[in-house]
Design a protein around this motif. Structure first.
Motif, PDB file in Angstrom:
ATOM      1  N   MET A   1     -18.096  -1.271   3.082  1.00 47.32           N
ATOM      2  CA  MET A   1     -16.965  -2.154   3.110  1.00 47.32           C
ATOM      3  C   MET A   1     -15.748  -1.363   2.635  1.00 47.32           C
ATOM      4  N   ILE A   2     -14.664  -1.504   3.394  1.00 50.63           N
ATOM      5  CA  ILE A   2     -13.411  -0.860   3.024  1.00 50.63           C
ATOM      6  C   ILE A   2     -12.399  -1.960   2.774  1.00 50.63           C
ATOM      7  N   SER A   3     -11.821  -1.942   1.583  1.00 51.59           N
ATOM      8  CA  SER A   3     -10.838  -2.971   1.259  1.00 51.59           C
ATOM      9  C   SER A   3      -9.427  -2.416   1.362  1.00 51.59           C
ATOM     10  N   THR A   4      -8.522  -3.324   1.627  1.00 50.59           N
ATOM     11  CA  THR A   4      -7.098  -3.027   1.630  1.00 50.59           C
ATOM     12  C   THR A   4      -6.431  -4.066   0.740  1.00 50.59           C
ATOM     13  N   TYR A   5      -5.675  -3.600  -0.235  1.00 52.67           N
ATOM     14  CA  TYR A   5      -4.968  -4.525  -1.118  1.00 52.67           C
ATOM     15  C   TYR A   5      -3.869  -5.229  -0.349  1.00 52.67           C
ATOM     16  N   SER A   6      -3.738  -6.521  -0.585  1.00 56.80           N
ATOM     17  CA  SER A   6      -2.708  -7.317   0.075  1.00 56.80           C
ATOM     18  C   SER A   6      -1.722  -7.883  -0.932  1.00 56.80           C
ATOM     19  N   ALA A   7      -1.728  -7.326  -2.133  1.00 57.20           N
ATOM     20  CA  ALA A   7      -0.821  -7.737  -3.202  1.00 57.20           C
ATOM     21  C   ALA A   7      -0.396  -6.479  -3.949  1.00 57.20           C
ATOM     22  N   PRO A   8       0.688  -6.558  -4.708  1.00 57.75           N
ATOM     23  CA  PRO A   8       1.109  -5.398  -5.497  1.00 57.75           C
ATOM     24  C   PRO A   8       0.000  -4.945  -6.454  1.00 57.75           C
ATOM     25  N   LEU A   9      -0.060  -3.655  -6.697  1.00 57.65           N
ATOM     26  CA  LEU A   9      -1.098  -3.066  -7.537  1.00 57.65           C
ATOM     27  C   LEU A   9      -1.159  -3.730  -8.911  1.00 57.65           C
ATOM     28  N   GLU A  10      -0.033  -4.136  -9.450  1.00 57.56           N
ATOM     29  CA  GLU A  10      -0.017  -4.785 -10.766  1.00 57.56           C
ATOM     30  C   GLU A  10      -0.848  -6.072 -10.739  1.00 57.56           C
ATOM     31  N   GLN A  11      -0.749  -6.842  -9.662  1.00 54.28           N
ATOM     32  CA  GLN A  11      -1.537  -8.066  -9.544  1.00 54.28           C
ATOM     33  C   GLN A  11      -3.018  -7.749  -9.344  1.00 54.28           C
ATOM     34  N   VAL A  12      -3.294  -6.736  -8.549  1.00 56.90           N
ATOM     35  CA  VAL A  12      -4.681  -6.312  -8.333  1.00 56.90           C
ATOM     36  C   VAL A  12      -5.289  -5.890  -9.672  1.00 56.90           C
ATOM     37  N   ASP A  13      -4.559  -5.115 -10.444  1.00 58.72           N
ATOM     38  CA  ASP A  13      -5.074  -4.628 -11.722  1.00 58.72           C
ATOM     39  C   ASP A  13      -5.334  -5.757 -12.714  1.00 58.72           C
ATOM     40  N   GLU A  14      -4.594  -6.844 -12.614  1.00 57.46           N
ATOM     41  CA  GLU A  14      -4.837  -7.992 -13.493  1.00 57.46           C
ATOM     42  C   GLU A  14      -6.209  -8.611 -13.225  1.00 57.46           C
ATOM     43  N   ALA A  15      -6.714  -8.473 -12.018  1.00 67.37           N
ATOM     44  CA  ALA A  15      -8.024  -9.018 -11.651  1.00 67.37           C
ATOM     45  C   ALA A  15      -9.124  -7.956 -11.663  1.00 67.37           C
ATOM     46  N   ARG A  16      -8.783  -6.728 -12.005  1.00 67.75           N
ATOM     47  CA  ARG A  16      -9.722  -5.620 -11.901  1.00 67.75           C
ATOM     48  C   ARG A  16     -10.977  -5.812 -12.748  1.00 67.75           C
ATOM     49  N   ALA A  17     -10.850  -6.303 -13.970  1.00 67.82           N
ATOM     50  CA  ALA A  17     -12.027  -6.493 -14.828  1.00 67.82           C
ATOM     51  C   ALA A  17     -13.011  -7.471 -14.175  1.00 67.82           C
ATOM     52  N   ASP A  18     -12.498  -8.547 -13.594  1.00 70.27           N
ATOM     53  CA  ASP A  18     -13.368  -9.512 -12.907  1.00 70.27           C
ATOM     54  C   ASP A  18     -14.016  -8.875 -11.682  1.00 70.27           C
TER      55      ASP A  18
END
Length: 93
Positions: A1-18
């Motif tokens: 599976m290859i993912s592409t972020y669809s939101a700014p990295l800051e928002q992605v990083d806020e969910a990274r632990a989950d």
């Protein structure tokens, strides 16, 4: 599976632990061969040991990144024939 972020990295990083807890859960079930973030961080790659693209899509639909609209995954089938994964054997003990 290859993912592409669809939101700014800051928002992605806020969910990274989950997201990482989710990947840990898949790994504990013996489904993850390898996983990691792309460089530069535009998405990630998750090598899954599953029977079909449909199974992979269903699993990754539960990723917090997907649930929160932060990333989308594309299923890419792959059969390694060279290198350290060429002799990959499923271990679902």
């Amino acid at each position: 599976m290859i993912s592409t972020y669809s939101a700014p990295l800051e928002q992605v990083d806020e969910a990274r632990a989950d997201h990482l807890r989710f990947i840990d859960g898949l790994d504990e079930r013996g489904l993850v061969v390898s996983a990691g973030r792309q460089e530069p961080p535009a998405g990630g790659v998750v090598l899954l040991d599953v029977d079909s693209a449909a199974e992979a899509r269903a699993l990754m639909a539960e990723d917090p990144y997907v649930v929160r609209g932060l990333a989308a995954y594309e299923a890419i089938g792959w059969q390694p024939t060279r290198g350290v994964l060429a002799d990959w054997a499923r271990d679902r003990t």
